[in-house]
Design a protein around this motif. Structure first.
Motif, PDB file in Angstrom:
ATOM      1  N   UNK A 168       0.840  -1.205   0.000  1.00 17.87           N
ATOM      2  CA  UNK A 168       0.000   0.000   0.000  1.00 17.87           C
ATOM      3  C   UNK A 168       0.874   1.255   0.000  1.00 17.87           C
ATOM      4  N   UNK A 169       1.870   1.266   0.885  1.00 18.72           N
ATOM      5  CA  UNK A 169       2.750   2.434   1.003  1.00 18.72           C
ATOM      6  C   UNK A 169       3.524   2.700  -0.282  1.00 18.72           C
ATOM      7  N   UNK A 170       3.917   1.618  -0.966  1.00 17.76           N
ATOM      8  CA  UNK A 170       4.680   1.788  -2.213  1.00 17.76           C
ATOM      9  C   UNK A 170       3.823   2.469  -3.266  1.00 17.76           C
ATOM     10  N   UNK A 171       2.525   2.091  -3.342  1.00 17.61           N
ATOM     11  CA  UNK A 171       1.635   2.717  -4.331  1.00 17.61           C
ATOM     12  C   UNK A 171       1.348   4.167  -3.921  1.00 17.61           C
ATOM     13  N   UNK A 172       1.003   4.355  -2.654  1.00 16.66           N
ATOM     14  CA  UNK A 172       0.633   5.709  -2.197  1.00 16.66           C
ATOM     15  C   UNK A 172       1.771   6.711  -2.364  1.00 16.66           C
ATOM     16  N   UNK A 173       3.005   6.223  -2.170  1.00 16.04           N
ATOM     17  CA  UNK A 173       4.154   7.136  -2.210  1.00 16.04           C
ATOM     18  C   UNK A 173       4.970   6.999  -3.488  1.00 16.04           C
ATOM     19  N   UNK A 174       4.433   6.193  -4.422  1.00 18.93           N
ATOM     20  CA  UNK A 174       5.117   6.023  -5.703  1.00 18.93           C
ATOM     21  C   UNK A 174       6.583   5.600  -5.501  1.00 18.93           C
ATOM     22  N   UNK A 175       6.797   4.622  -4.654  1.00 18.09           N
ATOM     23  CA  UNK A 175       8.166   4.205  -4.340  1.00 18.09           C
ATOM     24  C   UNK A 175       8.732   3.346  -5.481  1.00 18.09           C
ATOM     25  N   UNK A 176       9.960   3.608  -5.896  1.00 16.80           N
ATOM     26  CA  UNK A 176      10.538   2.850  -7.014  1.00 16.80           C
ATOM     27  C   UNK A 176      11.148   1.525  -6.539  1.00 16.80           C
ATOM     28  N   UNK A 177      10.333   0.653  -6.003  1.00 17.32           N
ATOM     29  CA  UNK A 177      10.844  -0.595  -5.434  1.00 17.32           C
ATOM     30  C   UNK A 177       9.766  -1.669  -5.550  1.00 17.32           C
ATOM     31  N   UNK A 178      10.198  -2.919  -5.781  1.00 11.89           N
ATOM     32  CA  UNK A 178       9.231  -4.039  -5.837  1.00 11.89           C
ATOM     33  C   UNK A 178       9.054  -4.599  -4.438  1.00 11.89           C
ATOM     34  N   UNK A 179       7.825  -5.014  -4.135  1.00 15.96           N
ATOM     35  CA  UNK A 179       7.543  -5.591  -2.813  1.00 15.96           C
ATOM     36  C   UNK A 179       7.080  -7.027  -3.038  1.00 15.96           C
ATOM     37  N   UNK A 180       7.789  -7.977  -2.455  1.00 18.26           N
ATOM     38  CA  UNK A 180       7.398  -9.388  -2.643  1.00 18.26           C
ATOM     39  C   UNK A 180       7.573 -10.180  -1.351  1.00 18.26           C
ATOM     40  N   UNK A 181       6.651 -11.084  -1.124  1.00 18.99           N
ATOM     41  CA  UNK A 181       6.801 -12.023  -0.003  1.00 18.99           C
ATOM     42  C   UNK A 181       8.043 -12.883  -0.280  1.00 18.99           C
ATOM     43  N   UNK A 182       8.762 -13.243   0.778  1.00 21.98           N
ATOM     44  CA  UNK A 182       9.992 -14.026   0.598  1.00 21.98           C
ATOM     45  C   UNK A 182       9.727 -15.366  -0.093  1.00 21.98           C
ATOM     46  N   UNK A 183       8.530 -15.932   0.105  1.00 23.24           N
ATOM     47  CA  UNK A 183       8.209 -17.200  -0.568  1.00 23.24           C
ATOM     48  C   UNK A 183       8.248 -17.017  -2.080  1.00 23.24           C
TER      49      UNK A 183
END
Ligand code: SF4
Ligand code: SF4
Length: 403
Positions: free
Chosen positions: A380-395
């Protein structure tokens, strides 16, 4: 001394060590929001007749446990906050109705599944304004695939070699790709898995709200559903694993049930600790030898033990083309806090911002974690703040390495 046993809050020596580590106090510096403030309030007569203001103060706690780790008196602070909440009115704290609705949805698989379907339909219509909170939340739901997750049925669940998988609400309903990745990893390690279709929410949300009866009912259902197995119970959510391991505490007044709960909790194994011992192949992420800068976000339910901090890091360090980076200010709470983010979205955002500022200082390409709540907070935070990073579960990161 006897008084302190019954009222541990009176053992607070007001040293203030808890204030500097409290993520809520850092962004909203009010003494009443610290553990010290709460211990003081609990020792006053007004604690016996909690007002709306009192309830609000005790709702503004993430139950992160940071205060407990520094408390020189070893006070059971989170337990005392939960105990205080057990006397509150139904819709206590900010956005009380939404929190109760969310808790009810989590505690009923059928209802949650129905809401996910409705959410996906709403997402497809695309009628919500861009940037709206609901649109961002719905964006986290995964579209159903042509081939849904084939949850393994028990071929021989009573074998000690067969792993039981507690998927949790994220991997079963919201983002089944996580469950699929766990199954792939298990199969890559030549492991047999089964996952009871009937399993329900671990009950952490109910327990955190002070609803001991509801939490006990959910726990007992899970204990029964997993009773056919004898091998480890694996879970891919740090918060679920911590709560499943604590099931015996929910049956403190019933020695027979508590013994059964203990047998269940002794089988619970956290995701990273498990795969650290069961993934033996060389691991490389697609994309060649270019180093992928990766930040591991520590869930609060793991970060206060050395084993909880080390296992995921060791696992990530085995991926050949990953360069792991740490936060400038050390591990921080992301501000999700179960249903805390529903009650106090602005406060939750501020805590996330502070956490993300430290985490992103080395400009990672990827942020990974093993907690459902932290994962969704970061997404959610990555979308709201337009963060240039991928978010993935470790699995999913590890499954990507399998090709
Ligand atoms: S549990 Fe976390 S949020 Fe709550 S008082 Fe302690 S440090 Fe603050
Ligand atoms: S660290 Fe413990 S003893 Fe010290 S003020 Fe906080 S709650 Fe009280």
């Amino acid at each position: 001394m006897e008084m302190e046993e019954q009222h541990p809050e009176q053992g607070c020596v007001k040293c203030g060590a808890c204030t500097v580590v409290c993520p809520v106090f850092r962004v909203e510096p009010r003494e009443s929001l610290t553990a010290r403030g709460k211990m003081h309030l609990l020792s006053l007569p007004l604690a016996r007749q909690p007002s709306g203001h009192f309830e609000d103060i005790f709702s503004r706690c993430l139950l992160c446990g940071a205060c407990e780790t520094v408390c020189s008196r070893h006070l059971p602070i989170t337990e005392l906050v939960i105990r205080a909440r057990s006397d509150f009115s139904i819709f206590y704290g900010s956005h009380g109705l939404q929190k109760v609705a969310a808790r009810k949805a989590l505690s009923s698989s059928g209802l949650l599944q129905g809401l996910v379907r409705a959410g996906i339909s709403l997402k497809r219509i695309n009628a919500l304004p861009a940037g709206s909170g609901l649109r961002i939340k719905l964006g986290l739901l995964e579209e159903p695939r042509a081939v849904p997750v084939d949850w393994p049925v028990p071929s021989a669940p009573d074998s000690k070699e067969t792993i039981s998988y507690f998927s949790g609400c994220l991997a079963r309903h919201l983002q089944p790709s996580v469950g699929r990745a766990v199954l792939r990893l298990a199969h890559a390690g030549d492991l047999q898995v089964w996952s009871p279709e009937t399993q329900c929410c671990c009950g952490l949300a109910a327990s955190s709200a002070g609803k001991a009866e509801e939490a006990g009912r959910l726990a007992w259902q899970n204990i029964k559903f997993f009773a056919d197995g004898r091998g480890p119970i694996l879970t891919s959510c740090a918060s679920c694993s911590r709560h499943l391991a604590a099931y015996p505490e929910l049956f403190a007044g019933d020695p027979e049930k508590q013994e059964i709960a203990r047998a269940f909790s002794n089988r619970v194994v956290e995701f990273s600790a498990f795969f650290l011992n069961h993934l033996h192949d060389a691991l490389v992420l697609p994309g060649g030898q270019k180093k992928i800068k990766t930040f591991y976000h520590d869930p609060c339910h793991l970060r206060f033990t050395s084993a909880g901090r080390e296992a995921p890091r060791k696992l990530i360090d085995r991926i050949g083309n990953v360069e792991r980076v740490e936060a400038a200010n050390g591990p921080q709470c992301c501000g999700q806090g179960g249903l805390f983010h529903v009650g106090y979205p602005e406060l939750s955002r501020k805590i996330f911002q502070s956490c993300a500022d430290g985490a992103l200082v080395h400009s990672p390409d990827l942020v990974t974690t093993t907690c459902s709540g932290c994962l969704m907070q970061w997404q959610t935070g990555a979308v709201e703040n337009n963060l240039p990073v991928r978010i993935r579960h470790l699995a999913l990161v590890l499954a990507d390495c399998l090709g």
